[in-house]
Design a protein around this motif. Structure first.
Motif, short mmCIF file in Angstrom:
data_model
loop_
_atom_site.label_atom_id
_atom_site.label_comp_id
_atom_site.label_asym_id
_atom_site.label_seq_id
_atom_site.Cartn_x
_atom_site.Cartn_y
_atom_site.Cartn_z
N SER A 212 0.83 -1.21 0.00
CA SER A 212 0.00 0.00 0.00
C SER A 212 0.87 1.26 0.00
O SER A 212 0.54 2.26 -0.65
N GLU A 213 1.99 1.23 0.73
CA GLU A 213 2.88 2.38 0.77
C GLU A 213 3.46 2.66 -0.61
O GLU A 213 3.59 3.81 -1.02
N PHE A 222 -9.33 -2.49 1.00
CA PHE A 222 -9.15 -3.48 2.07
C PHE A 222 -9.74 -2.88 3.34
O PHE A 222 -10.11 -1.69 3.39
N THR A 223 -9.87 -3.69 4.35
CA THR A 223 -10.45 -3.23 5.61
C THR A 223 -9.62 -2.07 6.16
O THR A 223 -8.41 -2.18 6.33
N GLY A 224 -10.29 -0.96 6.41
CA GLY A 224 -9.60 0.21 6.94
C GLY A 224 -9.24 1.22 5.88
O GLY A 224 -8.79 2.32 6.22
N ARG A 268 -3.06 1.22 -8.42
CA ARG A 268 -3.35 1.29 -6.99
C ARG A 268 -4.10 0.04 -6.56
O ARG A 268 -4.83 -0.57 -7.36
N LEU A 269 -3.94 -0.36 -5.31
CA LEU A 269 -4.69 -1.50 -4.79
C LEU A 269 -6.18 -1.18 -4.90
O LEU A 269 -6.63 -0.09 -4.55
N GLY A 270 -6.94 -2.14 -5.39
CA GLY A 270 -8.38 -1.94 -5.56
C GLY A 270 -8.75 -1.26 -6.85
O GLY A 270 -9.90 -0.89 -7.06
N SER A 271 -7.76 -1.08 -7.78
CA SER A 271 -8.04 -0.42 -9.05
C SER A 271 -7.42 -1.22 -10.19
O SER A 271 -6.41 -1.89 -10.01
#
Length: 444
Positions: A212-213, A222-224, A268-271
């Motif tokens: 993520s960084e 993700f959660t959070g 990006r994560l989730g994309s």
């Protein structure tokens, strides 16, 4: 340096074309202008050329054109020509900054000779400017990468050669040897200096957040993940990404990093949207990555991709001759930070520093310099063993200086004893005393 150019300005077409033809036959490259207002936009501070302009022109006279040109560069040679010249006009032209003044009619050969002298002056001006800029860069680099050892001189040359490029670089060096300092020097001496320098320690980021960084994430990835986050790589767009301790990066993340380096894109994560990156990668390691790859601890393909150019940093014990210079440089930095004066140095202090192995390299020496400026003893605090006795420490220091100078002078005895301020006989005696060999190199 660009091609030498004569910027010829005259509103009379026949005269302009005739002068241009004559100057071209004399070997000059000529740009002609019938409108003086168009000339300043073609000039620059680095223009390698001479401005030749008529004075009497309807839209802008030659004096005004010269004034505008000299605002761009006061050292640009300007030759004024006129059919109405007289002594007061010539004096005014020269006082205003003209290189020369010609009254019509004149021979083209005379103008060509004036231009040749002016062009030589311009060439020297530009070369001196370039030299001053290189010296300024070098001086700044000297204050970052301190040392006179051959390895440091080579490193500075490599940094200056590589900084203007976009080549990805791997820096190899022990802990504390200055890998991030070299990475920042590459960034700040190149065209990306005004863009971000993003340093990431791959060994300090928790495994569960490092992805993520680096890549960022979308809301709900993700959660959070309560909102969109720009990752470090995306933030560095246009600049430099420094990946320290690259050997610590998890293997699964190495696969994703390899793809980023090859494609210069991220997601990006989730994309699923690819984002184009304009970044330069500089990685650093204290390990032999090829060996780590053979042992299955690092990806071979990533080694090959990172290893476009490798810069190897010498350890401090490999350049002991730099310790005095480097110590006082670090002590001056400590003096500025702590607003303390540098104490007087005990006679055996430097010999003690020279005799150490410095496993922490420059970082360890910096801590020692800080303690010294703060008035702390330092040696007892470090826990490192002291050499046996003052004479042994002084002898070790003297031996190291002679060894360093011999190496710096490529084994030349004459150059070494002159640099050390010794006689030939005294140098030979000390070399025999310390069991030092030499490369004769034909200079006895």
């Amino acid at each position: 340096m660009d091609q030498a150019t004569v910027y010829l300005v005259d509103d009379e077409e026949d005269l302009r074309s005739g002068l241009a033809q004559g100057l071209e036959l004399a070997g000059h490259h000529v740009l002609t202008f019938d409108d003086p207002e168009r000339v300043p936009e073609t000039l620059g501070r680095d223009a390698y050329g001479v401005l030749v302009t008529d004075i009497r022109m309807p839209k802008m006279d030659g004096f005004e054109l010269m004034r505008r040109a000299l605002e761009i560069d006061p050292a640009l040679p300007v030759v004024l020509i006129t059919g109405h010249g007289d002594v007061p006009l010539a004096v005014e032209a020269m006082r205003s900054g003209a290189y020369d003044f010609l009254e019509k009619p004149f021979a083209v050969s005379h103008l060509a000779a004036v231009i040749e002298r002016a062009m030589e002056k311009r060439r020297l001006v530009l070369e001196n400017r370039a030299l001053r800029e290189r010296l300024a860069d070098s001086s700044d680099l000297d204050s970052r990468l301190v040392g006179r050892a051959p390895a440091m001189e080579r490193l500075r040359r490599q940094v200056l050669a590589l900084a203007p490029t976009d080549a990805d670089i791997l820096i190899l060096g022990e802990t504390g040897a200055g890998k991030e300092v070299v990475a920042r020097a590459l960034h700040e001496h190149g065209p990306r200096r005004d863009r971000p320098f993003v340093a990431l320690n791959c060994g300090a980021l928790p495994a569960d957040i490092i992805e993520s960084e680096l890549f960022g994430h979308e809301k709900g990835a993700f959660t959070g993940a309560s909102g969109q986050r720009i990752g470090k790589l995306e933030y560095a767009h246009g600049g430099t990404v420094f990946l320290d301790e690259i050997e610590s990066m998890p293997l699964d993340l190495q696969v994703k990093l390899l793809r980023v380096i090859e494609t210069r894109t991220i997601e990006r994560l989730g994309s699923n949207k690819a984002i184009t990156l304009d970044v330069r990668f500089v990685a650093a390691t204290k390990e032999d990555l090829a060996k780590a790859a053979s042992e299955g601890r690092f990806r071979k393909d990533l080694v090959y991709r990172l290893n476009v150019v490798t810069l190897t940093l010498p350890s401090l014990r490999e350049r002991r001759e730099d310790i005095p210079l480097l110590f006082f440089h670090l002590a001056r930095e400590a003096r500025a930070r702590y607003r303390r004066e540098i104490p007087d140095m005990p006679p055996d202090y430097m010999a003690d520093l020279m005799s150490r192995d410095w496993p922490g390299n420059v970082r360890e020496l910096r801590n020692m310099a800080d303690r010294f400026v703060l008035g702390l003893e330092g040696f007892e605090d470090s826990g490192a063993p002291r050499p046996d006795g003052l004479f042994a420490r002084v002898a070790a220091y003297e031996k190291s200086l002679i060894q360093a100078e011999l190496a710096r002078q490529s084994g030349s005895i004459k150059a070494t004893y002159e640099a050390l301020g010794l006689s030939r006989k005294a140098l030979y005696e000390k070399m025999r005393k310390y069991g030092l060999g030499r490369d004769l190199d034909g200079d006895l």
